[in-house]
Design a protein around this motif. Structure first.
Motif, PDB file in Angstrom:
ATOM      1  N   ALA A 215       0.734  -1.276  -0.162  1.00 35.65           N
ATOM      2  CA  ALA A 215       0.148  -0.025  -0.076  1.00 35.65           C
ATOM      3  C   ALA A 215       0.803   1.136  -0.149  1.00 35.65           C
ATOM      4  O   ALA A 215       0.552   2.390  -0.595  1.00 35.65           O
ATOM      5  CB  ALA A 215      -0.920  -0.097   1.321  1.00 35.65           C
ATOM      6  N   TRP A 216       1.997   1.434   0.619  1.00 36.99           N
ATOM      7  CA  TRP A 216       2.854   2.639   0.600  1.00 36.99           C
ATOM      8  C   TRP A 216       3.794   2.674  -0.457  1.00 36.99           C
ATOM      9  O   TRP A 216       4.218   1.630  -1.015  1.00 36.99           O
ATOM     10  CB  TRP A 216       3.554   2.754   1.909  1.00 36.99           C
ATOM     11  N   ALA A 217       4.030   3.944  -0.595  1.00 36.58           N
ATOM     12  CA  ALA A 217       5.283   4.259  -1.817  1.00 36.58           C
ATOM     13  C   ALA A 217       6.388   4.868  -1.019  1.00 36.58           C
ATOM     14  O   ALA A 217       6.074   5.406  -0.004  1.00 36.58           O
ATOM     15  CB  ALA A 217       4.574   5.306  -2.655  1.00 36.58           C
ATOM     16  N   GLU A 218       7.234   4.556  -1.663  1.00 35.02           N
ATOM     17  CA  GLU A 218       8.697   5.136  -0.989  1.00 35.02           C
ATOM     18  C   GLU A 218       9.119   6.361  -1.616  1.00 35.02           C
ATOM     19  O   GLU A 218       9.175   6.537  -2.791  1.00 35.02           O
ATOM     20  CB  GLU A 218       9.517   4.047  -1.066  1.00 35.02           C
ATOM     21  N   THR A 219       9.400   7.450  -0.920  1.00 35.38           N
ATOM     22  CA  THR A 219       9.870   8.797  -1.447  1.00 35.38           C
ATOM     23  C   THR A 219      11.364   8.717  -1.051  1.00 35.38           C
ATOM     24  O   THR A 219      11.834   8.395   0.062  1.00 35.38           O
ATOM     25  CB  THR A 219       9.087   9.949  -0.598  1.00 35.38           C
ATOM     26  N   ARG A 220      11.952   9.165  -1.911  1.00 39.26           N
ATOM     27  CA  ARG A 220      13.417   9.116  -1.994  1.00 39.26           C
ATOM     28  C   ARG A 220      13.969  10.323  -2.477  1.00 39.26           C
ATOM     29  O   ARG A 220      13.647  10.890  -3.373  1.00 39.26           O
ATOM     30  CB  ARG A 220      14.336   8.103  -2.564  1.00 39.26           C
ATOM     31  N   SER A 221      15.347  10.805  -1.974  1.00 40.74           N
ATOM     32  CA  SER A 221      16.068  11.691  -2.660  1.00 40.74           C
ATOM     33  C   SER A 221      16.999  11.361  -3.499  1.00 40.74           C
ATOM     34  O   SER A 221      17.770  10.049  -3.085  1.00 40.74           O
ATOM     35  CB  SER A 221      16.854  12.856  -1.387  1.00 40.74           C
ATOM     36  N   ILE A 222      17.031  11.952  -4.821  1.00 39.73           N
ATOM     37  CA  ILE A 222      17.954  11.281  -5.644  1.00 39.73           C
ATOM     38  C   ILE A 222      18.864  12.233  -6.097  1.00 39.73           C
ATOM     39  O   ILE A 222      18.749  13.617  -6.271  1.00 39.73           O
ATOM     40  CB  ILE A 222      17.107  10.606  -6.835  1.00 39.73           C
ATOM     41  N   HIS A 223      20.025  11.737  -6.909  1.00 41.19           N
ATOM     42  CA  HIS A 223      21.207  12.771  -7.445  1.00 41.19           C
ATOM     43  C   HIS A 223      21.151  12.285  -8.908  1.00 41.19           C
ATOM     44  O   HIS A 223      21.283  11.358  -9.358  1.00 41.19           O
ATOM     45  CB  HIS A 223      22.373  12.716  -6.760  1.00 41.19           C
ATOM     46  N   VAL A 224      20.854  13.411  -9.978  1.00 40.50           N
ATOM     47  CA  VAL A 224      21.022  13.191 -11.198  1.00 40.50           C
ATOM     48  C   VAL A 224      22.160  13.968 -11.748  1.00 40.50           C
ATOM     49  O   VAL A 224      22.376  15.203 -11.467  1.00 40.50           O
ATOM     50  CB  VAL A 224      19.692  13.703 -11.724  1.00 40.50           C
ATOM     51  N   GLU A 225      22.811  13.189 -12.494  1.00 41.52           N
ATOM     52  CA  GLU A 225      23.943  14.069 -13.552  1.00 41.52           C
ATOM     53  C   GLU A 225      23.752  13.602 -14.889  1.00 41.52           C
ATOM     54  O   GLU A 225      23.249  12.628 -15.424  1.00 41.52           O
ATOM     55  CB  GLU A 225      25.237  13.401 -13.111  1.00 41.52           C
ATOM     56  N   TRP A 226      24.077  14.561 -15.849  1.00 40.36           N
ATOM     57  CA  TRP A 226      23.800  14.602 -17.234  1.00 40.36           C
ATOM     58  C   TRP A 226      25.099  15.164 -17.934  1.00 40.36           C
ATOM     59  O   TRP A 226      25.679  16.216 -17.459  1.00 40.36           O
ATOM     60  CB  TRP A 226      22.593  14.921 -17.785  1.00 40.36           C
ATOM     61  N   GLY A 227      25.156  15.187 -19.165  1.00 37.43           N
ATOM     62  CA  GLY A 227      25.943  15.690 -20.252  1.00 37.43           C
ATOM     63  C   GLY A 227      25.128  16.263 -21.399  1.00 37.43           C
ATOM     64  O   GLY A 227      24.234  15.415 -21.803  1.00 37.43           O
ATOM     65  N   TYR A 228      25.247  17.648 -21.844  1.00 35.53           N
ATOM     66  CA  TYR A 228      24.349  18.053 -23.015  1.00 35.53           C
ATOM     67  C   TYR A 228      25.120  19.071 -23.668  1.00 35.53           C
ATOM     68  O   TYR A 228      25.808  20.042 -23.174  1.00 35.53           O
ATOM     69  CB  TYR A 228      23.036  18.822 -22.337  1.00 35.53           C
ATOM     70  N   THR A 229      25.091  18.800 -24.880  1.00 29.40           N
ATOM     71  CA  THR A 229      25.740  19.881 -25.988  1.00 29.40           C
ATOM     72  C   THR A 229      24.665  20.766 -26.291  1.00 29.40           C
ATOM     73  O   THR A 229      24.028  20.304 -27.243  1.00 29.40           O
ATOM     74  CB  THR A 229      26.620  19.478 -26.887  1.00 29.40           C
ATOM     75  N   PRO A 230      24.430  22.026 -25.839  1.00 21.75           N
ATOM     76  CA  PRO A 230      23.310  22.701 -26.350  1.00 21.75           C
ATOM     77  C   PRO A 230      23.402  23.464 -27.749  1.00 21.75           C
ATOM     78  O   PRO A 230      24.732  23.672 -28.349  1.00 21.75           O
ATOM     79  CB  PRO A 230      23.410  24.047 -25.268  1.00 21.75           C
ATOM     80  N   PRO A 231      22.174  23.753 -28.268  1.00 24.63           N
ATOM     81  CA  PRO A 231      22.329  24.229 -29.728  1.00 24.63           C
ATOM     82  C   PRO A 231      22.560  25.624 -29.619  1.00 24.63           C
ATOM     83  O   PRO A 231      22.584  26.418 -28.489  1.00 24.63           O
ATOM     84  CB  PRO A 231      20.874  23.948 -30.075  1.00 24.63           C
ATOM     85  N   GLU A 232      22.905  26.321 -30.746  1.00 26.75           N
ATOM     86  CA  GLU A 232      23.244  27.864 -30.538  1.00 26.75           C
ATOM     87  C   GLU A 232      22.151  28.639 -30.246  1.00 26.75           C
ATOM     88  O   GLU A 232      22.053  29.809 -29.732  1.00 26.75           O
ATOM     89  CB  GLU A 232      23.872  28.155 -31.863  1.00 26.75           C
ATOM     90  N   GLU A 233      20.901  28.124 -30.797  1.00 25.34           N
ATOM     91  CA  GLU A 233      19.509  29.063 -30.743  1.00 25.34           C
ATOM     92  C   GLU A 233      18.511  27.745 -30.557  1.00 25.34           C
ATOM     93  O   GLU A 233      18.755  26.687 -31.249  1.00 25.34           O
ATOM     94  CB  GLU A 233      19.419  29.866 -31.854  1.00 25.34           C
TER      95      GLU A 233
END
Length: 121
Positions: free
Chosen positions: A17-35
């Motif tokens: 019946a219960w759901a678990e709440t957790r703190s998570i750490h997320v890391e990523w790499g991204y090359t953004p467009p010019e616009e």
């Protein structure tokens, strides 16, 4: 015997019946467009935008937030970049995260049970 059965039923019902709440750490790499200009990054769980999982800034590459996953389910997380023109990039490849609960009761089972989180890629 009836008390033991009722206890077992109550334990099983409460475990599912219960759901678990957790703190998570997320890391990523991204090359953004010019616009358009990148304004931040948004995390999604099962296709739903997580309000507390937005990180501002084009140079941001990591963040912390809180997520909730029900026992014995698998959640799918994706990330998108947000832009100054209020659009978003396509979502990243999915990251699967499973939350499992195991309850063992019986003569030969170890005392108690276990629960935990497993990241699946």
């Amino acid at each position: 015997m009836i008390k033991r059965i009722l206890l077992l039923v109550m334990l099983l019902v409460s475990a599912f019946a219960w759901a678990e709440t957790r703190s998570i750490h997320v890391e990523w790499g991204y090359t953004p467009p010019e616009e358009p200009e990148v304004t931040g990054f948004q995390l999604y769980q099962d296709g739903v935008k997580l309000a507390n999982c937005y990180w501002a800034g084009a140079e941001t590459a990591a963040g912390d937030c809180t997520v909730t996953v029900a026992p014995d389910t698998k959640a799918v997380f994706t990330l998108s970049a947000t832009f100054a023109d209020e659009t978003e990039s396509p979502h990243s490849s999915p990251y699967y995260w499973a939350h499992y609960v195991t309850i063992k009761l019986g003569k030969f089972a170890p005392k108690g049970g276990r629960r935990g989180w497993v990241g699946l890629q």
